[in-house]
Write a protein that holds these residues in place. Structure first.
Motif, PDB file in Angstrom:
ATOM      1  N   TRP A 295     133.450  45.717  24.105  1.00  0.00           N
ATOM      2  CA  TRP A 295     133.150  45.390  25.501  1.00  0.00           C
ATOM      3  C   TRP A 295     132.107  46.376  26.021  1.00  0.00           C
ATOM      4  CZ3 TRP A 295     138.245  46.194  23.740  1.00  0.00           C
ATOM      5  CH2 TRP A 295     138.975  45.026  23.503  1.00  0.00           C
ATOM      6  N   PRO A 296     130.835  46.155  25.736  1.00  0.00           N
ATOM      7  CA  PRO A 296     129.796  47.107  26.151  1.00  0.00           C
ATOM      8  C   PRO A 296     129.722  47.255  27.663  1.00  0.00           C
ATOM      9  CG  PRO A 296     128.825  45.071  25.328  1.00  0.00           C
ATOM     10  CD  PRO A 296     130.276  44.999  25.019  1.00  0.00           C
ATOM     11  N   LEU A 297     129.462  48.477  28.094  1.00  0.00           N
ATOM     12  CA  LEU A 297     129.359  48.765  29.521  1.00  0.00           C
ATOM     13  C   LEU A 297     127.902  48.924  29.922  1.00  0.00           C
ATOM     14  CD1 LEU A 297     132.166  51.419  30.197  1.00  0.00           C
ATOM     15  CD2 LEU A 297     132.212  48.976  30.676  1.00  0.00           C
ATOM     16  N   ASN A 298     127.580  48.398  31.078  1.00  0.00           N
ATOM     17  CA  ASN A 298     126.269  48.620  31.663  1.00  0.00           C
ATOM     18  C   ASN A 298     126.290  49.979  32.355  1.00  0.00           C
ATOM     19  OD1 ASN A 298     124.407  48.537  34.133  1.00  0.00           O
ATOM     20  ND2 ASN A 298     123.707  46.763  32.962  1.00  0.00           N
ATOM     21  N   ILE A 299     125.285  50.808  32.102  1.00  0.00           N
ATOM     22  CA  ILE A 299     125.295  52.163  32.660  1.00  0.00           C
ATOM     23  C   ILE A 299     125.302  52.136  34.187  1.00  0.00           C
ATOM     24  CG2 ILE A 299     122.773  52.416  32.619  1.00  0.00           C
ATOM     25  CD1 ILE A 299     125.453  55.147  31.902  1.00  0.00           C
ATOM     26  N   GLY A 300     124.654  51.121  34.764  1.00  0.00           N
ATOM     27  CA  GLY A 300     124.681  50.986  36.220  1.00  0.00           C
ATOM     28  C   GLY A 300     126.085  50.733  36.726  1.00  0.00           C
ATOM     29  N   GLN A 301     126.847  49.956  35.970  1.00  0.00           N
ATOM     30  CA  GLN A 301     128.238  49.672  36.320  1.00  0.00           C
ATOM     31  C   GLN A 301     129.074  50.945  36.261  1.00  0.00           C
ATOM     32  OE1 GLN A 301     130.051  46.918  33.570  1.00  0.00           O
ATOM     33  NE2 GLN A 301     131.473  46.131  35.103  1.00  0.00           N
ATOM     34  N   VAL A 302     128.777  51.799  35.288  1.00  0.00           N
ATOM     35  CA  VAL A 302     129.506  53.065  35.155  1.00  0.00           C
ATOM     36  C   VAL A 302     129.284  53.929  36.395  1.00  0.00           C
ATOM     37  CG1 VAL A 302     129.662  55.241  33.857  1.00  0.00           C
ATOM     38  CG2 VAL A 302     129.460  53.061  32.635  1.00  0.00           C
ATOM     39  N   TYR A 303     128.027  54.082  36.794  1.00  0.00           N
ATOM     40  CA  TYR A 303     127.738  54.957  37.940  1.00  0.00           C
ATOM     41  C   TYR A 303     128.218  54.351  39.260  1.00  0.00           C
ATOM     42  CZ  TYR A 303     125.179  58.377  35.216  1.00  0.00           C
ATOM     43  OH  TYR A 303     124.858  59.370  34.337  1.00  0.00           O
ATOM     44  N   THR A 304     128.179  53.031  39.367  1.00  0.00           N
ATOM     45  CA  THR A 304     128.721  52.387  40.572  1.00  0.00           C
ATOM     46  C   THR A 304     130.213  52.651  40.678  1.00  0.00           C
ATOM     47  OG1 THR A 304     127.056  50.629  40.516  1.00  0.00           O
ATOM     48  CG2 THR A 304     129.080  50.187  41.735  1.00  0.00           C
ATOM     49  N   THR A 305     130.916  52.558  39.531  1.00  0.00           N
ATOM     50  CA  THR A 305     132.358  52.809  39.508  1.00  0.00           C
ATOM     51  C   THR A 305     132.651  54.256  39.827  1.00  0.00           C
ATOM     52  OG1 THR A 305     132.627  51.070  37.850  1.00  0.00           O
ATOM     53  CG2 THR A 305     134.458  52.610  38.132  1.00  0.00           C
ATOM     54  N   LEU A 306     131.852  55.175  39.298  1.00  0.00           N
ATOM     55  CA  LEU A 306     132.047  56.605  39.581  1.00  0.00           C
ATOM     56  C   LEU A 306     131.868  56.888  41.080  1.00  0.00           C
ATOM     57  CD1 LEU A 306     130.218  58.274  36.555  1.00  0.00           C
ATOM     58  CD2 LEU A 306     132.670  58.410  37.083  1.00  0.00           C
ATOM     59  N   ASP A 307     130.888  56.247  41.705  1.00  0.00           N
ATOM     60  CA  ASP A 307     130.683  56.428  43.147  1.00  0.00           C
ATOM     61  C   ASP A 307     131.926  55.982  43.922  1.00  0.00           C
ATOM     62  OD1 ASP A 307     128.152  57.432  42.806  1.00  0.00           O
ATOM     63  OD2 ASP A 307     127.135  55.522  43.181  1.00  0.00           O
ATOM     64  N   ARG A 308     132.517  54.872  43.506  1.00  0.00           N
ATOM     65  CA  ARG A 308     133.711  54.370  44.194  1.00  0.00           C
ATOM     66  C   ARG A 308     134.906  55.290  43.952  1.00  0.00           C
ATOM     67  NH1 ARG A 308     132.748  48.101  42.341  1.00  0.00           N
ATOM     68  NH2 ARG A 308     131.126  47.604  43.867  1.00  0.00           N
ATOM     69  N   LEU A 309     135.026  55.776  42.720  1.00  0.00           N
ATOM     70  CA  LEU A 309     136.124  56.698  42.413  1.00  0.00           C
ATOM     71  C   LEU A 309     135.991  57.988  43.223  1.00  0.00           C
ATOM     72  CD1 LEU A 309     136.301  56.240  38.528  1.00  0.00           C
ATOM     73  CD2 LEU A 309     138.002  55.483  40.201  1.00  0.00           C
ATOM     74  N   GLU A 310     134.754  58.448  43.384  1.00  0.00           N
ATOM     75  CA  GLU A 310     134.524  59.653  44.190  1.00  0.00           C
ATOM     76  C   GLU A 310     134.858  59.378  45.657  1.00  0.00           C
ATOM     77  OE1 GLU A 310     131.047  63.022  44.886  1.00  0.00           O
ATOM     78  OE2 GLU A 310     130.469  60.959  44.413  1.00  0.00           O
ATOM     79  N   ARG A 311     134.458  58.230  46.144  1.00  0.00           N
ATOM     80  CA  ARG A 311     134.762  57.829  47.524  1.00  0.00           C
ATOM     81  C   ARG A 311     136.264  57.785  47.774  1.00  0.00           C
ATOM     82  NH1 ARG A 311     133.987  51.725  48.208  1.00  0.00           N
ATOM     83  NH2 ARG A 311     135.970  51.915  47.078  1.00  0.00           N
ATOM     84  N   ASP A 312     137.009  57.331  46.757  1.00  0.00           N
ATOM     85  CA  ASP A 312     138.461  57.208  46.889  1.00  0.00           C
ATOM     86  C   ASP A 312     139.203  58.500  46.579  1.00  0.00           C
ATOM     87  OD1 ASP A 312     137.982  54.565  47.492  1.00  0.00           O
ATOM     88  OD2 ASP A 312     138.447  53.820  45.479  1.00  0.00           O
ATOM     89  N   GLY A 313     138.459  59.569  46.287  1.00  0.00           N
ATOM     90  CA  GLY A 313     139.084  60.868  46.036  1.00  0.00           C
ATOM     91  C   GLY A 313     139.746  60.993  44.677  1.00  0.00           C
ATOM     92  N   LEU A 314     139.359  60.133  43.727  1.00  0.00           N
ATOM     93  CA  LEU A 314     139.978  60.156  42.399  1.00  0.00           C
ATOM     94  C   LEU A 314     139.173  60.974  41.398  1.00  0.00           C
ATOM     95  CD1 LEU A 314     141.094  56.413  42.222  1.00  0.00           C
ATOM     96  CD2 LEU A 314     142.403  58.397  43.007  1.00  0.00           C
ATOM     97  N   VAL A 315     137.892  61.174  41.676  1.00  0.00           N
ATOM     98  CA  VAL A 315     137.060  62.067  40.869  1.00  0.00           C
ATOM     99  C   VAL A 315     136.235  62.939  41.804  1.00  0.00           C
ATOM    100  CG1 VAL A 315     136.896  60.349  39.008  1.00  0.00           C
ATOM    101  CG2 VAL A 315     135.046  60.537  40.695  1.00  0.00           C
ATOM    102  N   ALA A 316     135.706  64.023  41.253  1.00  0.00           N
ATOM    103  CA  ALA A 316     134.861  64.931  42.037  1.00  0.00           C
ATOM    104  C   ALA A 316     133.679  65.371  41.196  1.00  0.00           C
ATOM    105  CB  ALA A 316     135.664  66.149  42.492  1.00  0.00           C
ATOM    106  N   ARG A 317     132.563  65.631  41.854  1.00  0.00           N
ATOM    107  CA  ARG A 317     131.380  66.117  41.141  1.00  0.00           C
ATOM    108  C   ARG A 317     131.539  67.608  40.862  1.00  0.00           C
ATOM    109  NH1 ARG A 317     126.024  62.952  43.112  1.00  0.00           N
ATOM    110  NH2 ARG A 317     127.010  61.011  43.753  1.00  0.00           N
ATOM    111  N   GLU A 318     131.290  67.973  39.616  1.00  0.00           N
ATOM    112  CA  GLU A 318     131.339  69.385  39.254  1.00  0.00           C
ATOM    113  C   GLU A 318     129.984  70.046  39.384  1.00  0.00           C
ATOM    114  OE1 GLU A 318     133.026  70.313  35.498  1.00  0.00           O
ATOM    115  OE2 GLU A 318     135.078  69.979  36.181  1.00  0.00           O
ATOM    116  N   GLY A 319     128.947  69.238  39.457  1.00  0.00           N
ATOM    117  CA  GLY A 319     127.599  69.775  39.551  1.00  0.00           C
ATOM    118  C   GLY A 319     126.745  69.310  38.390  1.00  0.00           C
ATOM    119  N   ASP A 320     125.589  69.931  38.258  1.00  0.00           N
ATOM    120  CA  ASP A 320     124.625  69.573  37.222  1.00  0.00           C
ATOM    121  C   ASP A 320     124.952  70.301  35.926  1.00  0.00           C
ATOM    122  OD1 ASP A 320     122.051  69.633  35.658  1.00  0.00           O
ATOM    123  OD2 ASP A 320     121.362  68.505  37.395  1.00  0.00           O
TER     124      ASP A 320
END
Length: 202
Positions: free
Chosen positions: A33-58
């Motif tokens: 089930w290949p993932l589109n990289i855009g789909q990955v980053y869109t999902t990460l943005d939503r997870l961050e919005r929902d407080g389920l993930v956090a950015r550690e930095g660069d």
């Protein structure tokens, strides 16, 4: 397929950036089930919005690294613990195609079934060979891929059996239609002959 929970599960393993998550997901599932990289980053943005993930930095290479939060860890643990619901089964294109084909005039349903059976059996042979080759390696890292292959094999075997059932049902329907037409023809002859016989008696 829950991309949301899949990404959370991979982040629970260790912090990663988007492309790493995509590669890890496809590696562990055999790129089935290949993932589109855009789909990955869109999902990460939503997870961050929902407080389920956090950015550690660069990471120093221009990639934003994400880590899972306590809430995210609880979410993924709940996902692993709960059974997959069947209330809303995923769309099955083949089932939809056949359901429409039998309701529309001029569609050769038997040809559709035969073509799909050939493709399904070929896929089943490919999955079986891949499973045999993977099992021969006997590496722990291949266990995830073996599980996916087993699932694909069982699903494809079930699809072939279902196609056999569909074909049998089409044959039965054709026979019933033929018998019904024969009865109508027979009744028609009897009704037409009745007045003629009466006239002959007179």
């Amino acid at each position: 397929m829950s991309i949301r929970h899949s990404l959370l599960a991979l982040l629970q393993d260790q912090p990663r950036y988007g492309y790493q998550l995509r590669v890890e997901f496809e590696t562990r599932t055999g790129a089935t089930w290949p993932l589109n990289i855009g789909q990955v980053y869109t999902t990460l943005d939503r997870l961050e919005r929902d407080g389920l993930v956090a950015r550690e930095g660069d990471d120093g290479g221009g990639h934003v690294v994400y880590s899972i939060t306590a809430e995210g860890a609880a979410e993924v643990q709940g996902w692993f613990a709960a059974p997959v619901e069947r209330n809303n089964p995923p769309r099955n294109e083949l089932a939809i195609k056949l359901a429409l084909a039998v309701t529309l005039p001029g569609v050769d349903v038997q040809a559709i079934i035969q073509a799909q059976r050939v493709a399904s059996i070929r896929a089943l042979q490919d999955y079986t060979k891949a499973r045999r080759d993977t099992a021969a390696n006997q590496r722990t890292a291949d266990t995830a891929w073996l599980l996916v292959l087993d699932s694909l094999i069982f699903q494809t075997e079930a699809e072939v059996r279902w196609l056999d059932l569909c074909e049998a049902r089409m044959v039965q329907q054709a026979q019933s239609a033929g018998q019904s037409a024969a009865r109508k023809t027979s009744n028609g002859v009897t009704e037409d002959a009745a007045p003629l016989n009466a006239d002959n008696r007179r």
